[in-house]
Design a protein around this motif. Structure first.
Motif, PDB file in Angstrom:
ATOM      1  N   ILE A   1       1.058  -1.280   0.050  1.00  0.00           N
ATOM      2  CA  ILE A   1      -0.222  -0.040   0.280  1.00  0.00           C
ATOM      3  C   ILE A   1       1.109   1.651  -0.009  1.00  0.00           C
ATOM      4  CG2 ILE A   1       0.086   0.216   2.505  1.00  0.00           C
ATOM      5  CD1 ILE A   1      -2.924   1.156   2.296  1.00  0.00           C
ATOM      6  N   THR A   2       0.238   2.423  -0.636  1.00  0.00           N
ATOM      7  CA  THR A   2       1.182   3.705  -0.751  1.00  0.00           C
ATOM      8  C   THR A   2       0.621   4.473  -0.703  1.00  0.00           C
ATOM      9  OG1 THR A   2       2.480   4.957  -1.948  1.00  0.00           O
ATOM     10  CG2 THR A   2       0.479   4.137  -3.558  1.00  0.00           C
ATOM     11  N   PHE A   3       0.567   5.479   0.240  1.00  0.00           N
ATOM     12  CA  PHE A   3       0.292   6.787   0.821  1.00  0.00           C
ATOM     13  C   PHE A   3       0.435   8.313   1.366  1.00  0.00           C
ATOM     14  CE2 PHE A   3       0.637   3.913   4.638  1.00  0.00           C
ATOM     15  CZ  PHE A   3       1.219   5.052   5.014  1.00  0.00           C
ATOM     16  N   ALA A   4       0.064   9.317   1.399  1.00  0.00           N
ATOM     17  CA  ALA A   4       0.849  10.385   1.645  1.00  0.00           C
ATOM     18  C   ALA A   4       0.803  10.435   3.172  1.00  0.00           C
ATOM     19  CB  ALA A   4      -0.202  11.400   1.053  1.00  0.00           C
ATOM     20  N   GLY A   5       1.546  10.172   3.867  1.00  0.00           N
ATOM     21  CA  GLY A   5       2.519  10.887   5.029  1.00  0.00           C
ATOM     22  C   GLY A   5       3.486  12.478   5.256  1.00  0.00           C
ATOM     23  N   ILE A   6       3.132  13.090   3.777  1.00  0.00           N
ATOM     24  CA  ILE A   6       3.656  14.356   3.795  1.00  0.00           C
ATOM     25  C   ILE A   6       2.754  15.062   5.450  1.00  0.00           C
ATOM     26  CG2 ILE A   6       2.627  15.079   2.907  1.00  0.00           C
ATOM     27  CD1 ILE A   6       4.863  16.359   0.785  1.00  0.00           C
ATOM     28  N   GLY A   7       4.787  15.896   5.443  1.00  0.00           N
ATOM     29  CA  GLY A   7       4.343  16.987   6.569  1.00  0.00           C
ATOM     30  C   GLY A   7       3.784  18.474   6.469  1.00  0.00           C
ATOM     31  N   THR A   8       2.794  17.620   5.596  1.00  0.00           N
ATOM     32  CA  THR A   8       2.131  19.322   5.079  1.00  0.00           C
ATOM     33  C   THR A   8       0.487  18.655   5.560  1.00  0.00           C
ATOM     34  OG1 THR A   8       1.381  18.813   3.429  1.00  0.00           O
ATOM     35  CG2 THR A   8       3.805  19.450   3.156  1.00  0.00           C
ATOM     36  N   GLU A   9      -1.010  19.640   5.269  1.00  0.00           N
ATOM     37  CA  GLU A   9      -2.381  19.616   5.017  1.00  0.00           C
ATOM     38  C   GLU A   9      -2.687  18.271   4.607  1.00  0.00           C
ATOM     39  OE1 GLU A   9      -6.202  19.617   6.362  1.00  0.00           O
ATOM     40  OE2 GLU A   9      -4.376  20.641   6.887  1.00  0.00           O
TER      41      GLU A   9
ATOM     42  N   GLN B   1      -4.875  12.491   4.647  1.00  0.00           N
ATOM     43  CA  GLN B   1      -4.517  10.919   4.189  1.00  0.00           C
ATOM     44  C   GLN B   1      -5.019  10.614   5.259  1.00  0.00           C
ATOM     45  OE1 GLN B   1      -2.754   9.454   1.179  1.00  0.00           O
ATOM     46  NE2 GLN B   1      -4.016  10.177   0.254  1.00  0.00           N
ATOM     47  N   PHE B   2      -4.230  11.043   6.651  1.00  0.00           N
ATOM     48  CA  PHE B   2      -4.245  10.138   8.134  1.00  0.00           C
ATOM     49  C   PHE B   2      -5.447  10.306   9.147  1.00  0.00           C
ATOM     50  CE2 PHE B   2      -3.088  10.313  12.880  1.00  0.00           C
ATOM     51  CZ  PHE B   2      -2.946   8.302  12.795  1.00  0.00           C
ATOM     52  N   LEU B   3      -6.159  11.234   8.540  1.00  0.00           N
ATOM     53  CA  LEU B   3      -8.018  11.474   9.569  1.00  0.00           C
ATOM     54  C   LEU B   3      -8.792  10.045   9.517  1.00  0.00           C
ATOM     55  CD1 LEU B   3      -8.999  14.963   9.031  1.00  0.00           C
ATOM     56  CD2 LEU B   3      -7.781  14.292  10.908  1.00  0.00           C
TER      57      LEU B   3
ATOM     58  N   SER C   1      -5.630  10.652  22.416  1.00  0.00           N
ATOM     59  CA  SER C   1      -6.154   9.599  22.726  1.00  0.00           C
ATOM     60  C   SER C   1      -5.986   7.809  22.086  1.00  0.00           C
ATOM     61  CB  SER C   1      -7.697   9.354  22.437  1.00  0.00           C
ATOM     62  OG  SER C   1      -7.618   9.457  20.716  1.00  0.00           O
ATOM     63  N   PRO C   2      -7.023   6.954  22.945  1.00  0.00           N
ATOM     64  CA  PRO C   2      -6.596   4.945  23.017  1.00  0.00           C
ATOM     65  C   PRO C   2      -6.557   5.256  21.001  1.00  0.00           C
ATOM     66  CG  PRO C   2      -6.895   5.669  24.900  1.00  0.00           C
ATOM     67  CD  PRO C   2      -6.840   7.057  24.461  1.00  0.00           C
ATOM     68  N   GLY C   3      -7.245   5.203  20.675  1.00  0.00           N
ATOM     69  CA  GLY C   3      -7.505   5.086  19.197  1.00  0.00           C
ATOM     70  C   GLY C   3      -6.624   6.124  18.611  1.00  0.00           C
ATOM     71  N   ALA C   4      -6.452   7.337  18.842  1.00  0.00           N
ATOM     72  CA  ALA C   4      -5.699   7.492  17.342  1.00  0.00           C
ATOM     73  C   ALA C   4      -4.666   7.473  17.983  1.00  0.00           C
ATOM     74  CB  ALA C   4      -5.031   9.502  18.624  1.00  0.00           C
ATOM     75  N   VAL C   5      -4.213   6.653  19.506  1.00  0.00           N
ATOM     76  CA  VAL C   5      -2.269   5.926  18.981  1.00  0.00           C
ATOM     77  C   VAL C   5      -2.537   5.328  18.720  1.00  0.00           C
ATOM     78  CG1 VAL C   5      -0.970   4.314  20.582  1.00  0.00           C
ATOM     79  CG2 VAL C   5      -2.079   7.364  21.764  1.00  0.00           C
ATOM     80  N   GLU C   6      -3.626   3.904  18.790  1.00  0.00           N
ATOM     81  CA  GLU C   6      -4.011   2.739  17.276  1.00  0.00           C
ATOM     82  C   GLU C   6      -3.668   3.004  15.905  1.00  0.00           C
ATOM     83  OE1 GLU C   6      -7.259   1.165  19.178  1.00  0.00           O
ATOM     84  OE2 GLU C   6      -6.278  -0.015  20.881  1.00  0.00           O
ATOM     85  N   ALA C   7      -3.940   4.440  15.109  1.00  0.00           N
ATOM     86  CA  ALA C   7      -4.256   4.584  14.067  1.00  0.00           C
ATOM     87  C   ALA C   7      -3.232   4.830  13.347  1.00  0.00           C
ATOM     88  CB  ALA C   7      -5.242   5.850  13.542  1.00  0.00           C
ATOM     89  N   LEU C   8      -1.431   5.303  14.785  1.00  0.00           N
ATOM     90  CA  LEU C   8      -0.382   5.889  13.752  1.00  0.00           C
ATOM     91  C   LEU C   8       0.349   4.164  14.030  1.00  0.00           C
ATOM     92  CD1 LEU C   8       1.263   8.082  13.462  1.00  0.00           C
ATOM     93  CD2 LEU C   8       1.434   8.838  14.871  1.00  0.00           C
ATOM     94  N   GLU C   9      -0.351   3.783  15.094  1.00  0.00           N
ATOM     95  CA  GLU C   9       0.335   2.467  15.315  1.00  0.00           C
ATOM     96  C   GLU C   9       0.656   1.692  14.501  1.00  0.00           C
ATOM     97  OE1 GLU C   9       1.385   1.650  19.901  1.00  0.00           O
ATOM     98  OE2 GLU C   9      -0.616   1.005  19.277  1.00  0.00           O
ATOM     99  N   LEU C  10      -0.684   1.097  13.374  1.00  0.00           N
ATOM    100  CA  LEU C  10      -1.201   0.837  12.273  1.00  0.00           C
ATOM    101  C   LEU C  10      -0.596   0.921  11.286  1.00  0.00           C
ATOM    102  CD1 LEU C  10      -3.586  -1.089  10.978  1.00  0.00           C
ATOM    103  CD2 LEU C  10      -4.873   0.788   9.744  1.00  0.00           C
ATOM    104  N   TRP C  11      -0.225   3.087  10.953  1.00  0.00           N
ATOM    105  CA  TRP C  11       0.477   3.250   9.843  1.00  0.00           C
ATOM    106  C   TRP C  11       1.905   2.882  10.528  1.00  0.00           C
ATOM    107  CZ3 TRP C  11      -0.346   8.894   7.118  1.00  0.00           C
ATOM    108  CH2 TRP C  11      -1.828   8.497   6.671  1.00  0.00           C
ATOM    109  N   LYS C  12       2.640   2.862  11.492  1.00  0.00           N
ATOM    110  CA  LYS C  12       3.446   2.771  11.768  1.00  0.00           C
ATOM    111  C   LYS C  12       4.002   0.836  11.520  1.00  0.00           C
ATOM    112  CE  LYS C  12       8.388   3.911  13.033  1.00  0.00           C
ATOM    113  NZ  LYS C  12       8.618   2.227  12.958  1.00  0.00           N
ATOM    114  N   GLY C  13       3.257   0.315  11.943  1.00  0.00           N
ATOM    115  CA  GLY C  13       3.385  -0.583  11.441  1.00  0.00           C
ATOM    116  C   GLY C  13       3.246  -1.534  10.051  1.00  0.00           C
ATOM    117  N   TRP C  14       2.888  -1.361   9.205  1.00  0.00           N
ATOM    118  CA  TRP C  14       2.888  -0.905   8.128  1.00  0.00           C
ATOM    119  C   TRP C  14       3.950  -0.864   7.364  1.00  0.00           C
ATOM    120  CZ3 TRP C  14      -2.462   0.940   6.130  1.00  0.00           C
ATOM    121  CH2 TRP C  14      -3.701   0.499   6.723  1.00  0.00           C
ATOM    122  N   LEU C  15       4.875   0.242   8.050  1.00  0.00           N
ATOM    123  CA  LEU C  15       6.578   0.425   7.179  1.00  0.00           C
ATOM    124  C   LEU C  15       6.905  -0.841   7.857  1.00  0.00           C
ATOM    125  CD1 LEU C  15       4.491   3.539   6.779  1.00  0.00           C
ATOM    126  CD2 LEU C  15       7.002   4.399   7.220  1.00  0.00           C
TER     127      LEU C  15
END
Length: 428
Positions: free
Chosen positions: A199-207, A212-214, A229-243
């Protein structure tokens, strides 16, 4: 954070002033294509009405130019259209209001509506007597500030998950099986095991990175007022886990949405997160493509952020102009008008149920727009939940957290804890 906003003069109050003989001056043209009646007249009948939009790619010979001019002709006036890029348009709108040279109509990116409304330079749809009852509330909300609607979406676009059907077939993945985070991650494991990229997505440091993370952030039940929040952390862990698992490339840290699409069109990736605006490009790809909805953590469709412009009417000293302005706005926002705009741009979904049904009926099965209608129906405005002008600050804190987590500079939990502290400091 509380804001004090200068309320624009209501139409009723303006009419009362006219009755008692208070004289007002019409806005005058500016060298950069700003507002004005063209001939300096305060007569609302005939003349020139000014229109700004963020579509410089559509020149005077375009279908969009013809669409705009048709609404002017219907109202009995000429429209002088000026196009800026998105950022310049917001800045120019604020500057023109200070100088008293606001245009009659602006099409503005939906997160900027609250910025303009907060300064008091916009009229409300109620003041114009515009009926918004048919507009999908989730789309209208992006232009609501303190309970007042300051514009109408001319259409909406949002994000979904494009897939390469050839890769999924080769890896034995049924796209219909992707209904939550676990099933998507399992699909990524299958396609990478079969020798393809995931999978590819945009994690760039802009809007664009926040945009794309929302869906993942909201899909975990997280809220923009509580970034760690716990949900926010799980969402970012999902992206990091894919990397970490090799399901997504490290390039996503710098990917814009355009770069994501270029990567997907190589035919190497099974999935790409991207928007309605790529529908035509996807149809012309050298491989078969399809769409699945961005899944929420535990199933269902994740709310994706709404993109697209609102049509707004700045405050004018010459209030006699408002009647024609209202006619122009109404021309753009009838059910037929919404569909015509969607067909002109090919990447907007009408913001009403009637318009959506008409678009699907006209487009036929080949266009396959039904998944995009569903995505828009589940979408959410970035400035919803009363965020207003706090959103840009919160968004910057969020995309910074994404950068820090994906780069390994911080854990997802640490990155979001810092983001929440920064957002609180900036908005308190």
């Amino acid at each position: 954070m509380q804001h004090t906003r200068r309320k624009p003069t209501s139409l009723a109050a303006a009419a009362a002033l006219a009755v008692v003989g208070v004289s007002v001056l019409g806005a005058c043209s500016s060298d950069d294509g700003g507002s004005g009646s063209g001939d300096g007249s305060t007569d609302a009948a005939g003349g020139t009405y000014t229109w700004w939009d963020p579509y410089p790619q559509h020149d005077g010979s375009s279908d969009w130019e013809a669409r705009v001019q048709a609404c002017g002709e219907e109202a009995g006036v000429t429209i002088e259209r000026t196009a800026y890029d998105t950022t310049a348009l917001t800045n120019q709108a604020l500057l023109s209001a200070q100088e008293g040279t606001s245009p009659d109509v602006i099409l503005i990116d939906n997160p900027a509506v609250s910025t303009l409304a907060d300064t008091g330079i916009l009229t409300t749809v109620e003041e114009f007597g515009l009926d918004t009852s048919a507009i999908d509330q989730n789309l209208l909300d992006a232009g609501v500030v303190d309970g007042e609607a300051y514009g109408i979406p001319i259409g909406a676009n949002t994000l979904s998950l494009y897939y390469n059907a050839d890769i999924l077939s080769d890896a034995g993945v049924d796209p219909a099986s992707i209904t939550d985070w676990d099933s998507l991650t399992a699909a990524l494991a299958q396609v990478t095991d079969a020798g393809h990229k995931g999978i590819t997505f945009a994690g760039i440091g802009t809007e664009e990175g926040s945009f794309q993370f929302l869906p993942w952030f909201w899909g975990a039940g997280a809220d923009l007022t509580d970034l760690d929040s716990p949900g926010a952390v799980e969402a970012l862990e999902l992206w990091k886990g894919w990397l970490d698992e090799g399901y997504a490339p490290n390039t996503v840290i710098n990917n814009s949405q355009n770069t994501v699409w270029e990567e997907f069109l190589t035919g190497d990736f099974a999935f790409a997160e991207n928007g309605t605006w790529q529908v035509n490009s996807a149809a012309e790809a050298e491989f078969e493509t399809g769409i699945v909805q961005l899944p929420a953590q535990d199933g269902g469709v994740a709310p994706a952020p709404t993109g697209g412009e609102f049509i707004v009417a700045p405050v004018q000293e010459d209030t006699a102009r408002y009647e024609v302005t209202r006619q122009i706005v109404e021309c753009m926002t009838t059910p037929e008008g919404f569909v015509e705009t969607a067909n002109t741009f090919a990447y907007y979904i009408p913001p009403t149920a009637e318009g959506q049904e008409q678009l699907l009926a006209e487009s036929g099965e080949d266009a396959d727009l039904e998944p995009w209608v569903e995505a828009v129906q589940n979408a959410k405005g970035r400035t919803s939940d009363g965020l207003g002008t706090d959103y840009p600050v919160i968004s910057e804190a969020l995309w910074t957290a994404v950068q820090n987590a994906l780069s390994g500079a911080s854990t997802p939990a640490e990155a979001l804890e810092t983001a929440q502290a920064d957002a609180e400091a900036a908005t308190s």
